[in-house]
Design a protein around this motif. Structure first.
Motif, PDB file in Angstrom:
ATOM      1  N   LYS A   4     -41.012  55.995  33.022  1.00 49.81           N
ATOM      2  CA  LYS A   4     -41.379  54.690  32.483  1.00 49.81           C
ATOM      3  C   LYS A   4     -41.579  53.671  33.604  1.00 49.81           C
ATOM      4  O   LYS A   4     -42.559  52.931  33.612  1.00 49.81           O
ATOM      5  CB  LYS A   4     -40.307  54.216  31.498  1.00 49.81           C
ATOM      6  N   LYS A   5     -40.652  53.652  34.545  1.00 50.18           N
ATOM      7  CA  LYS A   5     -40.731  52.676  35.635  1.00 50.18           C
ATOM      8  C   LYS A   5     -40.233  53.294  36.933  1.00 50.18           C
ATOM      9  O   LYS A   5     -39.243  54.022  36.936  1.00 50.18           O
ATOM     10  CB  LYS A   5     -39.902  51.424  35.298  1.00 50.18           C
ATOM     11  N   LEU A   6     -40.943  53.011  38.021  1.00 54.73           N
ATOM     12  CA  LEU A   6     -40.582  53.510  39.346  1.00 54.73           C
ATOM     13  C   LEU A   6     -40.342  52.329  40.281  1.00 54.73           C
ATOM     14  O   LEU A   6     -41.144  51.392  40.325  1.00 54.73           O
ATOM     15  CB  LEU A   6     -41.706  54.392  39.899  1.00 54.73           C
ATOM     16  N   ILE A   7     -39.239  52.373  41.031  1.00 53.06           N
ATOM     17  CA  ILE A   7     -38.908  51.316  41.998  1.00 53.06           C
ATOM     18  C   ILE A   7     -38.695  51.939  43.374  1.00 53.06           C
ATOM     19  O   ILE A   7     -37.919  52.896  43.516  1.00 53.06           O
ATOM     20  CB  ILE A   7     -37.636  50.551  41.569  1.00 53.06           C
ATOM     21  N   LEU A   8     -39.400  51.420  44.359  1.00 48.00           N
ATOM     22  CA  LEU A   8     -39.234  51.855  45.743  1.00 48.00           C
ATOM     23  C   LEU A   8     -38.747  50.686  46.589  1.00 48.00           C
ATOM     24  O   LEU A   8     -39.277  49.573  46.475  1.00 48.00           O
ATOM     25  CB  LEU A   8     -40.555  52.369  46.323  1.00 48.00           C
ATOM     26  N   LYS A   9     -37.763  50.945  47.438  1.00 54.12           N
ATOM     27  CA  LYS A   9     -37.275  49.929  48.373  1.00 54.12           C
ATOM     28  C   LYS A   9     -37.177  50.532  49.767  1.00 54.12           C
ATOM     29  O   LYS A   9     -36.488  51.540  49.965  1.00 54.12           O
ATOM     30  CB  LYS A   9     -35.912  49.383  47.932  1.00 54.12           C
ATOM     31  N   ASN A  10     -37.907  49.941  50.694  1.00 53.16           N
ATOM     32  CA  ASN A  10     -37.921  50.385  52.101  1.00 53.16           C
ATOM     33  C   ASN A  10     -38.306  51.862  52.215  1.00 53.16           C
ATOM     34  O   ASN A  10     -37.775  52.587  53.051  1.00 53.16           O
ATOM     35  CB  ASN A  10     -36.556  50.150  52.767  1.00 53.16           C
ATOM     36  N   TYR A  11     -39.237  52.271  51.374  1.00 55.92           N
ATOM     37  CA  TYR A  11     -39.672  53.674  51.359  1.00 55.92           C
ATOM     38  C   TYR A  11     -41.044  53.791  52.023  1.00 55.92           C
ATOM     39  O   TYR A  11     -42.013  53.173  51.568  1.00 55.92           O
ATOM     40  CB  TYR A  11     -39.744  54.183  49.919  1.00 55.92           C
ATOM     41  N   ARG A  12     -41.111  54.584  53.110  1.00 59.19           N
ATOM     42  CA  ARG A  12     -42.369  54.760  53.849  1.00 59.19           C
ATOM     43  C   ARG A  12     -42.989  53.404  54.186  1.00 59.19           C
ATOM     44  O   ARG A  12     -42.384  52.630  54.920  1.00 59.19           O
ATOM     45  CB  ARG A  12     -43.338  55.632  53.048  1.00 59.19           C
ATOM     46  N   GLN A  23     -47.484  56.801  29.672  1.00 56.82           N
ATOM     47  CA  GLN A  23     -46.843  58.097  29.479  1.00 56.82           C
ATOM     48  C   GLN A  23     -47.855  59.244  29.425  1.00 56.82           C
ATOM     49  O   GLN A  23     -47.463  60.404  29.336  1.00 56.82           O
ATOM     50  CB  GLN A  23     -46.004  58.089  28.212  1.00 56.82           C
ATOM     51  N   ASN A  24     -49.148  58.923  29.516  1.00 54.29           N
ATOM     52  CA  ASN A  24     -50.180  59.959  29.547  1.00 54.29           C
ATOM     53  C   ASN A  24     -50.812  60.035  30.943  1.00 54.29           C
ATOM     54  O   ASN A  24     -50.265  60.668  31.834  1.00 54.29           O
ATOM     55  CB  ASN A  24     -51.223  59.691  28.463  1.00 54.29           C
ATOM     56  N   LEU A  25     -51.931  59.357  31.153  1.00 57.56           N
ATOM     57  CA  LEU A  25     -52.652  59.483  32.416  1.00 57.56           C
ATOM     58  C   LEU A  25     -52.590  58.205  33.237  1.00 57.56           C
ATOM     59  O   LEU A  25     -52.825  57.107  32.723  1.00 57.56           O
ATOM     60  CB  LEU A  25     -54.114  59.849  32.154  1.00 57.56           C
ATOM     61  N   ASN A  26     -52.285  58.364  34.529  1.00 57.66           N
ATOM     62  CA  ASN A  26     -52.229  57.249  35.471  1.00 57.66           C
ATOM     63  C   ASN A  26     -53.048  57.626  36.700  1.00 57.66           C
ATOM     64  O   ASN A  26     -52.929  58.739  37.221  1.00 57.66           O
ATOM     65  CB  ASN A  26     -50.787  56.979  35.888  1.00 57.66           C
ATOM     66  N   ILE A  27     -53.880  56.693  37.162  1.00 57.05           N
ATOM     67  CA  ILE A  27     -54.754  56.943  38.309  1.00 57.05           C
ATOM     68  C   ILE A  27     -54.461  55.921  39.392  1.00 57.05           C
ATOM     69  O   ILE A  27     -54.485  54.710  39.131  1.00 57.05           O
ATOM     70  CB  ILE A  27     -56.243  56.876  37.895  1.00 57.05           C
TER      71      ILE A  27
END
Length: 387
Positions: A4-12, A23-27
């Protein structure tokens, strides 16, 4: 199963990033070296606890920072969970619903990932260890017991090799100890062999049909090879045969100072009919064979876990021609959350574009495209395909 939700902190290359997925297709659209693959890598990390691009976790921490965090709200078997992986200079921690999980084997397999990208061509072209690693990762997602057994096997193998080397260098051989460690080694080899062979057999239920429908080639199959187990027998019989073979070759192994028999040398190959694709297949045939393998995994996950995994496709449309792209699309059904990266929206079928959530990425900044923009792109795609 979906994110549902993605959180990145200090990643790459990301300081702080929050994405809410369809919940189906994401581009995810963007030029090369902008961070598209990093997003897929972070999702893979959440499921597997490791990167598919590097073996050094510290490489995932943004330069100049001391740690990084990947967190996601996911739905698994209709239940919401919060998953989190934290990497620092002193190690790695994983959490489920904000509670730290001490054993990674209790974390892996909670959230399943199937990924395809340019790096996967090594499954055909690289050394056997790459293919064994692939089997071990996929089986660990399906069965936490397999992950525990693999870890146990690596410990037993290390101890056995050290003992064989000790005897080779003149140490006194304790036959009781050798028999005990051989018994344990044989049991683990038989267990791992059966699980790997069973997985290959399940893949072969799906892969030929997928390959034929996407590439119009008939007869794709995987063949598992072992230097010990030459027939599909019951576990007790195989263990007895393997122990006998070990005893018959123990002097050779002592002279070698290492185990020369067992699943540590097993392998599998891609065949089109009776021809090995590593020798006879074009690069296009090889890429499509690997993609067919990954799509076949979806059926296995659904069969074993009761729901589909998350499907990650890294630059899929850059790897295949237009005809094959459209053929592959039929396998991306509405009940599979799919996240695709691409450099050019024009490479994607207009129907997919109009029904997907689109993110545009540039210089480490990600913006969600608005619905009116999606409609405009769809119209442009229609004109492009028409004329």
């Amino acid at each position: 199963m979906y994110i549902k939700k993605l959180i990145l902190k200090n990643y790459r290359n990301y300081d702080n990033l929050e994405l809410k997925f369809n919940q189906n297709l994401n581009i995810i659209i963007g030029n090369n070296a902008q961070g598209k693959t990093n997003i897929l890598e972070s999702i893979y990390l959440l499921g597997i606890t490791r990167s598919f691009l590097t073996t050094n976790d510290k490489n995932l921490i943004k330069m100049g920072c001391n740690n990084c965090k990947v967190k996601a709200s996911v739905l698994v078997m209709n239940r919401s969970k919060n998953l989190e992986v934290i990497i620092s200079e002193i190690g790695k921690k994983v959490k489920i619903d904000n509670k730290e999980v001490s054993k990674f084997s209790d974390y892996v397999a909670k959230f399943n990932i199937v990924i395809f990208g340019p790096h996967d061509l090594k499954l055909i072209k690289d050394i056997p260890n790459v293919r064994r690693h692939f089997l071990d990762v996929e089986l660990s997602q399906l069965d936490t017991m397999y992950l525990r057994k693999i870890k146990e096997f690596n410990i037993v193998l290390k101890n056995r090799n050290e003992y064989l080397k000790y005897v080779k260098l003149g140490g006194k051989c304790n036959l009781n100890y050798l028999n005990i460690i051989n018994e344990k080694y044989a049991s683990l080899c038989v267990y791992i062999y059966f699980k790997r062979k069973e997985f290959i057999d399940k893949i072969n239920k799906y892969i030929a049909d997928i390959y034929e429908k996407t590439g119009n080639y008939k007869g794709l199959n995987l063949r598992y090879s072992s230097n010990v187990f030459l027939e599909y027998d019951n576990e007790d019989d195989l263990k007895a045969k393997f122990l006998k073979k070990i005893n018959d070759n123990i002097n050779k192994e002592i002279n070698y100072g290492s185990s020369i028999l067992g699943v540590r040398r097993d392998d599998f190959s891609f065949y089109l009919g009776d021809k090995n694709l590593i020798n006879y297949g074009s690069q296009g045939q090889q890429k499509l064979a690997i993609l067919s393998l990954k799509l076949a995994e979806i059926g296995i996950f659904k069969e074993v876990k009761g729901e589909n995994p998350i499907l990650l496709l890294d630059d899929l449309f850059g790897e295949l021609d237009i005809k094959k792209r459209n053929s592959v699309i039929r396998y991306i059904s509405n009940d599979i959350q799919t996240i695709i990266t691409t450099t050019d929206v024009n490479r994607i079928d207009k129907k997919l574009v109009s029904n997907s959530k689109i993110f545009k990425i540039s210089n480490g900044k990600v913006e969600e495209e608005k619905k009116w923009m999606n409609m405009l792109v769809s119209i442009m795609m229609h004109l492009i395909f028409k004329y």
